[in-house]
Motif scaffolding. Structure first.
Motif, PDB file in Angstrom:
ATOM      1  N   SER A  59     -30.302  24.600 109.813  1.00 17.66           N
ATOM      2  CA  SER A  59     -30.720  25.409 108.673  1.00 17.66           C
ATOM      3  C   SER A  59     -32.239  25.519 108.619  1.00 17.66           C
ATOM      4  CB  SER A  59     -30.184  24.794 107.382  1.00 17.66           C
ATOM      5  OG  SER A  59     -30.604  25.545 106.274  1.00 17.66           O
ATOM      6  N   GLU A  60     -32.931  24.410 108.884  1.00 22.36           N
ATOM      7  CA  GLU A  60     -34.395  24.427 108.925  1.00 22.36           C
ATOM      8  C   GLU A  60     -34.881  25.363 110.028  1.00 22.36           C
ATOM      9  OE1 GLU A  60     -35.806  20.443 109.431  1.00 22.36           O
ATOM     10  OE2 GLU A  60     -34.895  19.768 107.557  1.00 22.36           O
ATOM     11  N   GLU A  64     -37.148  28.766 109.643  1.00 18.41           N
ATOM     12  CA  GLU A  64     -38.383  28.992 110.396  1.00 18.41           C
ATOM     13  C   GLU A  64     -38.303  30.310 111.164  1.00 18.41           C
ATOM     14  OE1 GLU A  64     -38.919  25.538 112.809  1.00 18.41           O
ATOM     15  OE2 GLU A  64     -39.263  24.246 111.097  1.00 18.41           O
ATOM     16  N   ASP A  65     -37.134  30.601 111.747  1.00 17.78           N
ATOM     17  CA  ASP A  65     -36.940  31.870 112.466  1.00 17.78           C
ATOM     18  C   ASP A  65     -37.085  33.056 111.516  1.00 17.78           C
ATOM     19  OD1 ASP A  65     -36.498  30.432 114.769  1.00 17.78           O
ATOM     20  OD2 ASP A  65     -34.323  30.712 114.760  1.00 17.78           O
ATOM     21  N   ASP A  66     -36.516  32.932 110.303  1.00 19.91           N
ATOM     22  CA  ASP A  66     -36.615  34.002 109.307  1.00 19.91           C
ATOM     23  C   ASP A  66     -38.064  34.223 108.901  1.00 19.91           C
ATOM     24  OD1 ASP A  66     -33.884  34.307 109.368  1.00 19.91           O
ATOM     25  OD2 ASP A  66     -33.517  33.206 107.511  1.00 19.91           O
ATOM     26  N   SER A  67     -38.824  33.141 108.726  1.00 14.63           N
ATOM     27  CA  SER A  67     -40.238  33.254 108.346  1.00 14.63           C
ATOM     28  C   SER A  67     -41.027  33.949 109.440  1.00 14.63           C
ATOM     29  CB  SER A  67     -40.820  31.862 108.078  1.00 14.63           C
ATOM     30  OG  SER A  67     -40.194  31.258 106.985  1.00 14.63           O
ATOM     31  N   ALA A  68     -40.771  33.595 110.686  1.00 10.20           N
ATOM     32  CA  ALA A  68     -41.479  34.208 111.805  1.00 10.20           C
ATOM     33  C   ALA A  68     -41.141  35.703 111.902  1.00 10.20           C
ATOM     34  CB  ALA A  68     -41.124  33.496 113.110  1.00 10.20           C
TER      35      ALA A  68
END
Length: 73
Positions: A59-60, A64-68
């Motif tokens: 999930s973390e 992080e992928d979504d933020s990038a």
């Protein structure tokens, strides 16, 4: 990628578990190997604790992928 030789009885157990868990035989074997490795490294954790920990890490990573992805847009 490599090959792992296992006996016929264990292969049959993997095949049966893979059918129940809707995974390929390889994916089932990989899952068991990963859980076993994590259990050896963390002998005080239960199976459920290990799965919960791995879900949290995944999930973390997804966050992080979504933020990038948002930053690149």
């Amino acid at each position: 990628m490599g090959l792992v030789k296992i006996d016929d009885e264990l292969h049959e157990q993997v095949r049966q578990a893979s059918a129940v868990m809707c995974r390929s035989i390889n994916a089932q074997a990989e899952f068991w190997m990963k859980i076993g490795r994590l259990a050896e490294a963390n002998p005080t954790l239960s199976f459920n604790d290990i799965v919960r920990q791995q879900l949290a890490l995944a999930s973390e990573g997804a966050s992080e992928d979504d933020s990038a992805t948002r930053a690149a847009a």
